[in-house]
Structure formats: structure tokens, C-alpha cells
Design a protein around this motif. Structure first.
Motif, short mmCIF file in Angstrom:
data_model
loop_
_atom_site.label_atom_id
_atom_site.label_comp_id
_atom_site.label_asym_id
_atom_site.label_seq_id
_atom_site.Cartn_x
_atom_site.Cartn_y
_atom_site.Cartn_z
N MET A 56 72.33 4.83 29.00
CA MET A 56 72.56 5.57 30.68
C MET A 56 70.76 5.55 32.05
SD MET A 56 74.19 8.50 28.77
CE MET A 56 73.79 9.34 30.56
N GLU A 57 70.19 4.78 30.67
CA GLU A 57 68.35 5.77 32.29
C GLU A 57 68.57 3.36 32.37
OE1 GLU A 57 63.62 5.01 30.79
OE2 GLU A 57 65.40 6.27 29.68
N LEU A 58 68.99 2.64 31.98
CA LEU A 58 68.70 0.64 32.38
C LEU A 58 70.34 1.12 33.17
CD1 LEU A 58 68.33 -1.79 32.46
CD2 LEU A 58 70.59 -1.76 31.21
N TRP A 59 71.12 2.22 33.73
CA TRP A 59 72.07 2.03 34.81
C TRP A 59 71.60 3.20 35.82
CZ3 TRP A 59 76.26 -0.30 36.77
CH2 TRP A 59 77.44 -0.37 37.44
N GLN A 60 70.75 4.21 35.71
CA GLN A 60 70.34 4.79 36.41
C GLN A 60 69.18 4.32 37.21
OE1 GLN A 60 69.55 8.10 34.24
NE2 GLN A 60 70.71 9.44 34.57
N ARG A 61 68.39 3.33 36.39
CA ARG A 61 67.65 2.29 37.03
C ARG A 61 67.73 1.47 37.77
NH1 ARG A 61 62.37 2.98 33.09
NH2 ARG A 61 62.79 5.15 33.06
N ARG A 62 69.36 1.10 37.80
CA ARG A 62 69.46 -0.61 38.16
C ARG A 62 69.19 -1.01 39.09
NH1 ARG A 62 73.71 3.33 38.94
NH2 ARG A 62 74.53 3.08 40.65
N GLU A 63 69.07 -0.18 40.65
CA GLU A 63 68.23 -0.74 41.59
C GLU A 63 67.60 -1.53 41.41
OE1 GLU A 63 70.83 -1.31 44.43
OE2 GLU A 63 72.28 0.01 43.47
N LYS A 64 66.55 -0.83 40.69
CA LYS A 64 64.90 -0.92 40.70
C LYS A 64 64.33 -2.11 39.88
CE LYS A 64 64.79 4.09 41.77
NZ LYS A 64 64.03 5.18 41.22
N LEU A 65 65.64 -2.48 39.28
CA LEU A 65 65.30 -4.11 38.03
C LEU A 65 64.51 -5.63 38.53
CD1 LEU A 65 68.44 -3.15 35.64
CD2 LEU A 65 65.98 -2.20 35.45
N SER A 66 64.59 -5.32 39.62
CA SER A 66 63.94 -6.76 40.36
C SER A 66 62.45 -7.29 40.10
CB SER A 66 64.33 -6.18 42.21
OG SER A 66 63.81 -5.56 42.69
N ASP A 67 61.75 -6.08 39.68
CA ASP A 67 59.98 -6.81 39.57
C ASP A 67 60.19 -6.88 38.22
OD1 ASP A 67 59.59 -6.62 42.43
OD2 ASP A 67 59.34 -4.21 41.94
N ILE A 68 61.26 -6.40 37.09
CA ILE A 68 61.19 -6.52 35.88
C ILE A 68 61.21 -7.92 35.40
CG2 ILE A 68 62.09 -5.99 33.75
CD1 ILE A 68 61.10 -3.79 35.09
N ARG A 69 60.13 -8.80 34.32
CA ARG A 69 59.92 -10.09 34.68
C ARG A 69 61.22 -10.16 32.98
NH1 ARG A 69 53.88 -11.05 34.77
NH2 ARG A 69 54.12 -8.91 33.61
N ASN A 70 61.05 -9.57 31.95
CA ASN A 70 61.41 -9.56 30.58
C ASN A 70 62.19 -8.30 29.99
OD1 ASN A 70 61.87 -10.27 27.95
ND2 ASN A 70 59.92 -11.20 27.49
N TYR A 71 63.27 -8.88 30.92
CA TYR A 71 64.77 -7.59 30.04
C TYR A 71 64.44 -7.33 28.86
CZ TYR A 71 65.53 -9.53 35.20
OH TYR A 71 65.85 -9.44 36.54
#
Length: 183
Positions: A56-71
Motif C-alpha cells: 500500500m505504501e509503495l502504491w502511495q509513493r509510486r509517483e516518487k520512485l524515479s530516484d530509487i536505484r535498487n527497488y
């Protein structure tokens, strides 16, 4: 490879087919996330709920994931944080890693496992169960989940040197427990 598939799915989250990508990520990672959380909180129902909360948190943060290097590490860090927050709320622990009780480590069956005698397998399991809790958790993440030392350090919020030291302790103890007799 799961990591490249996962990276593609993470990149799809903010797009129109994001819900399908989330469902696939859930299928890929839920059991592993659940096992990590269960090893920390020791209660099945809260662990299931917390594992679901990770997605659920991943879904809520989906717009802010572009900076993540290791998902994958990112998911495990969310899971760790949720577990520790739960433990703090329930038990008011000041240092959760030092308070972790034993958990059961299940090794995946590989061709090498099939060649090991049942006695040797029993000795290995006994040695793993005798590892200190923090050491056992680190061993599980490195050997069972195939994380790199620096990734485990990031997941558990400890230094890579601590991971290296704990793995050294684990390997030394396991080596002694399963050493072959020369007599």
C-alpha cells in the motif's frame, strides 16, 4: 532475472497500467517480505497486515520512485521500518535488532542439498538455529535472499562492516558444526 523484471514493474507503477504492475510485484515479493516481517514481529496476523501495508505504501509513493536505484532493497527497507514501528508501538523496544528472538530459517532445496546426507543437513540446521538472532537474520538475507552485504546493511540500517562481521561469525560457527571428522 527477478531483479530486472521487478525494476520494469516498478517503473510501470506511475503509469496507467500501474495497478497490474503492483499486483505482479505483490506476487513476486509478498512471501519474502512477509517472512522478513514475521521473523521480526513473531506474530502471523500482524506480519501479514504489515506486509500488505508495504505494498500500500509503495502504491502511495509510486509517483516518487524515479530516484530509487535498487527497488528490491527499497521494499525491504519499507518492510523493516514497518516491523520496527510495530514493535516500538507494541513493545516499546529501544533497540529492536538486539531484541529479536529466534526465527526458523528455511533453506531452498538445490541439487547440492540433495547430495548432503540427512545427518549433515540436520547438523547444518542445528548450527543455524544456534546462531545469535541478529547473525541469523543477516545470514538469511545474504544466503537465502541473495542480497549483497551493502544491501543488507541498508535494509537493517547497520554498517556493511557489521554485516561482514556477522557473516564471518555465522560461517565460522557453521564450519565448525559441519566439519568432517578425519578419524
Amino acid at each position: 532475472m527477478i531483479r530486472t523484471d521487478a525494476a520494469l514493474l516498478f517503473q510501470q507503477l506511475p503509469h496507467p497500467n500501474g495497478e497490474a504492475a503492483l499486483m505482479q510485484l505483490h506476487s513476486l515479493f509478498f512471501n519474502r517480505i512477509f517472512k522478513l516481517i514475521l521473523s521480526l514481529v513473531k506474530q502471523r496476523e500482524p506480519a501479514e497486515e504489515l506486509a500488505s501495508d508495504v505494498f500500500m505504501e509503495l502504491w502511495q509513493r509510486r509517483e516518487k520512485l524515479s530516484d530509487i536505484r535498487n527497488y528490491e532493497v527499497y521494499l525491504y527497507v519499507i518492510a523493516r521500518n514497518k516491523a520496527f514501528t510495530y514493535l516500538r508501538q507494541q513493545l516499546q523496544l529501544t533497540d529492536p535488532l538486539d531484541q529479536i528472538e529466534d526465527f526458523r530459517l528455511e533453506l531452498a532445496r538445490s541439487p547440492e542439498d540433495l547430495l548432503i546426507s540427512s545427518e549433515m543437513l540436520h547438523r547444518i540446521h542445528m548450527a543455524i538455529n544456534e546462531l545469535p538472532p541478529k547473525c541469523k537474520l543477516i545470514f538469511q538475507l545474504v544466503k537465502e535472499q541473495s542480497f549483497k552485504y551493502r544491501e543488507v546493511a541498508e535494509i537493517l540500517n547497520i554498517s556493511p562492516k557489521t554485516v561482514e562481521a556477522q557473516m564471518g561469525i555465522a560461517i565460522k560457527k557453521l564450519g565448525k558444526a559441519v566439519a568432517f571428522s578425519t578419524t
